[in-house]
Design a protein around this motif. Structure first.
Motif, mmCIF file in Angstrom:
data_model
loop_
_atom_site.group_PDB
_atom_site.id
_atom_site.type_symbol
_atom_site.label_atom_id
_atom_site.label_comp_id
_atom_site.label_asym_id
_atom_site.label_seq_id
_atom_site.Cartn_x
_atom_site.Cartn_y
_atom_site.Cartn_z
ATOM 1 N N GLU A 1 0.829 -1.209 0.000
ATOM 2 C CA GLU A 1 0.000 0.000 0.000
ATOM 3 C C GLU A 1 0.862 1.257 0.000
ATOM 4 O O GLU A 1 0.584 2.210 -0.735
ATOM 5 C CB GLU A 1 -0.924 0.006 1.219
ATOM 6 C CG GLU A 1 -1.824 1.228 1.275
ATOM 7 C CD GLU A 1 -2.697 1.254 2.509
ATOM 8 O OE1 GLU A 1 -3.406 2.258 2.672
ATOM 9 O OE2 GLU A 1 -2.658 0.297 3.301
ATOM 10 N N MET B 1 1.041 4.232 -2.987
ATOM 11 C CA MET B 1 0.619 5.601 -2.665
ATOM 12 C C MET B 1 1.767 6.611 -2.771
ATOM 13 O O MET B 1 1.525 7.805 -2.809
ATOM 14 C CB MET B 1 0.027 5.647 -1.247
ATOM 15 C CG MET B 1 -1.170 4.740 -1.067
ATOM 16 S SD MET B 1 -2.531 5.143 -2.146
ATOM 17 C CE MET B 1 -3.187 6.539 -1.331
ATOM 18 N N SER C 1 5.559 4.808 -7.003
ATOM 19 C CA SER C 1 4.402 4.158 -7.625
ATOM 20 C C SER C 1 4.636 3.866 -9.110
ATOM 21 O O SER C 1 4.144 2.873 -9.636
ATOM 22 C CB SER C 1 3.145 5.009 -7.440
ATOM 23 O OG SER C 1 3.300 6.265 -8.079
#
Length: 117
Positions: free
Chosen positions: A59, A63, A68
């Protein structure tokens, strides 16, 4: 480059990267190393992190603005070591087939992996 022969090499190995597992693991390790203070990881070493920290990595990387893009290019991250069975170890029988042993060592060397000395 040093010549490989029976005196210095009796085994060699080839690691098989199924579904880019090793690349994804390397991405996760690099992320933890680079962002440990930003995300409050207890260590720069992925292998030393606890369960809750490991569960946050996917995660966190998705983010993160900087990481990313790398995550998307690599196809995700892996936080566990590859399963058993992805390394092929070959015993080199120099006395039986020296040319085959030499050819295998040369091929492994060309792929970027050094034979296990």
């Amino acid at each position: 480059m040093q010549s490989i022969n029976s005196d210095i090499c009796s085994y060699c190995f080839i690691d098989i990267d199924i579904n880019q597992h090793r690349s994804k693991l390397a991405l996760a390790a690099a992320f933890v190393d680079a962002t440990d203070s930003r995300y409050g990881f207890s260590s720069k070493d992925l292998r030393c992190l606890g369960g809750s920290e490991i569960s946050r990595i996917a995660e966190s990387i998705s983010m993160d603005h900087e990481w990313s893009v790398r995550n998307e290019q690599c196809g995700g991250v892996e936080v566990r070591a590859p399963p058993c069975g992805n390394r092929v170890v070959v015993r080199l029988l120099w006395d039986v087939s020296p040319i085959a042993c030499e050819n295998l060592c040369d091929a492994v060397r060309e792929w970027g992996e050094q034979p296990q000395l």
